[in-house]
Design a protein around this motif. Structure first.
Motif, PDB file in Angstrom:
ATOM      1  N   GLU A 282       0.863  -1.170   0.000  1.00 23.53           N
ATOM      2  CA  GLU A 282       0.000   0.000   0.000  1.00 23.53           C
ATOM      3  C   GLU A 282       0.901   1.223   0.000  1.00 23.53           C
ATOM      4  OE1 GLU A 282      -2.572   0.578   3.374  1.00 23.53           O
ATOM      5  OE2 GLU A 282      -3.764   2.093   2.330  1.00 23.53           O
ATOM      6  N   SER A 283       0.679   2.113  -0.942  1.00 20.80           N
ATOM      7  CA  SER A 283       1.537   3.287  -1.089  1.00 20.80           C
ATOM      8  C   SER A 283       0.901   4.502  -0.454  1.00 20.80           C
ATOM      9  CB  SER A 283       1.793   3.571  -2.575  1.00 20.80           C
ATOM     10  OG  SER A 283       2.330   2.432  -3.218  1.00 20.80           O
ATOM     11  N   TYR A 284       1.747   5.461  -0.108  1.00 25.52           N
ATOM     12  CA  TYR A 284       1.247   6.740   0.380  1.00 25.52           C
ATOM     13  C   TYR A 284       0.570   7.488  -0.764  1.00 25.52           C
ATOM     14  CZ  TYR A 284       3.682   6.630   4.856  1.00 25.52           C
ATOM     15  OH  TYR A 284       4.094   6.326   6.119  1.00 25.52           O
ATOM     16  N   GLY A 285      -0.323   8.375  -0.392  1.00 20.42           N
ATOM     17  CA  GLY A 285      -0.881   9.289  -1.379  1.00 20.42           C
ATOM     18  C   GLY A 285      -2.247   8.905  -1.899  1.00 20.42           C
TER      19      GLY A 285
ATOM     20  N   ASN B 110      -6.268   7.853  -0.917  1.00 19.38           N
ATOM     21  CA  ASN B 110      -7.286   7.727   0.114  1.00 19.38           C
ATOM     22  C   ASN B 110      -7.976   6.371   0.056  1.00 19.38           C
ATOM     23  OD1 ASN B 110      -6.950  10.272   1.224  1.00 19.38           O
ATOM     24  ND2 ASN B 110      -8.216  11.209  -0.360  1.00 19.38           N
ATOM     25  N   ASP B 111      -7.859   5.704  -1.092  1.00 19.76           N
ATOM     26  CA  ASP B 111      -8.479   4.395  -1.236  1.00 19.76           C
ATOM     27  C   ASP B 111      -7.544   3.330  -0.690  1.00 19.76           C
ATOM     28  OD1 ASP B 111     -10.025   4.985  -4.484  1.00 19.76           O
ATOM     29  OD2 ASP B 111     -10.554   5.618  -2.458  1.00 19.76           O
ATOM     30  N   TYR B 112      -8.129   2.330  -0.029  1.00 24.75           N
ATOM     31  CA  TYR B 112      -7.305   1.246   0.485  1.00 24.75           C
ATOM     32  C   TYR B 112      -7.240   0.154  -0.560  1.00 24.75           C
ATOM     33  CZ  TYR B 112      -5.823  -2.751   3.229  1.00 24.75           C
ATOM     34  OH  TYR B 112      -5.167  -3.863   3.682  1.00 24.75           O
ATOM     35  N   LYS B 113      -6.123   0.078  -1.272  1.00 25.37           N
ATOM     36  CA  LYS B 113      -5.935  -1.017  -2.209  1.00 25.37           C
ATOM     37  C   LYS B 113      -4.471  -1.424  -2.230  1.00 25.37           C
ATOM     38  CE  LYS B 113      -5.696   2.204  -6.102  1.00 25.37           C
ATOM     39  NZ  LYS B 113      -6.100   2.433  -7.511  1.00 25.37           N
TER      40      LYS B 113
END
Lengths: 112, 115
Positions: A91-94, A96-99
């Motif tokens: 999971e990357s920064y930046g 708002n969606d959790y994917k």
């Protein structure tokens, strides 16, 4: 962008150790490790959230180097049951969606 | 027992037919996902939904459609526009708490073969 896993495959004898690496070009918030047996669903092993954090699951442990944007999974004293394909999900920064973005996987074969 | 169910486990369809894959969860998770897995490859995200009545395209949404009318259900339709639909399809779900410490849990998968 998908993380890069290495090696693609590894063959071990029972009791041997192995390291699987997962690298990303993006700054990572978390790394999730899964193991998948052939034809089955991936099974969650562990999640790593902070730089330098280490976690363990039986004799499987992992580290997360946030600065280097990479994680390593350590298989210690491997058992036959450790055979399968290991995936890292990042999971990357930046966002708002959790994917999660998944690597292509590392196939581990443990032989007696 | 709480978990994610996908049905059927194996599905065969003729080329040109639409087909709908079922995914149900009783974990009370807000977010649900569909992935496609081809032999020797990783998981590629097709669609995801973070809340009922809302969903977003993933990396390979072309030729697929979804709906999210109920929290526990997230069916995937593989349309005739999908050029190479034969694959292993995995559904997943997750809580999406503020701490971002939750992972995704997977269903058993549906293996779709288009003849």
């Amino acid at each position: 962008q998908q993380p890069v896993q290495s090696p693609q495959a590894v063959i071990l004898r029972e009791g041997e150790d192995a390291v699987i690496n997962c690298s990303s070009s993006k700054a990572l918030y978390s790394v999730h490790w899964y193991r998948q047996k052939h034809g089955e669903a991936p099974v969650f092993l562990m999640i790593l959230l902070k730089g330098g954090e280490q976690k363990g699951h039986e004799k499987i442990s992992a580290s997360f180097n946030e600065k280097k944007q990479q994680s390593s999974l350590y298989l210690t004293a491997s058992q036959l049951s450790y055979s399968g394909t290991y995936f890292c999900g990042t999971e990357s920064y930046g966002s708002n969606d959790y994917k999660l973005s998944f690597g292509a996987g590392t196939t581990v074969t443990v032989r007696a | 027992d709480g978990g994610i169910t996908q049905s059927p486990k194996y599905l065969f369809r003729k080329e040109g037919q639409n087909v709908t894959l079922s995914c149900e969860q009783n974990l009370n998770h807000d977010a649900m996902y569909w992935y496609r897995q081809d032999p020797g490859q990783g998981l590629r995200l097709i669609y995801y939904s973070q809340i009922v009545n809302d969903f977003q395209k993933g990396d390979i949404a072309e030729g697929y459609s979804v709906s999210r009318e109920k929290k526990e259900s997230f069916p995937l339709t593989v349309t005739s526009a999908q050029k190479n639909p034969t694959a292993f399809y995995l559904c997943a779900s997750s809580n999406r708490g503020a701490s971002r410490t939750d992972t995704q849990y997977f269903g058993p998968g549906t293996r779709l073969t288009v003849l």
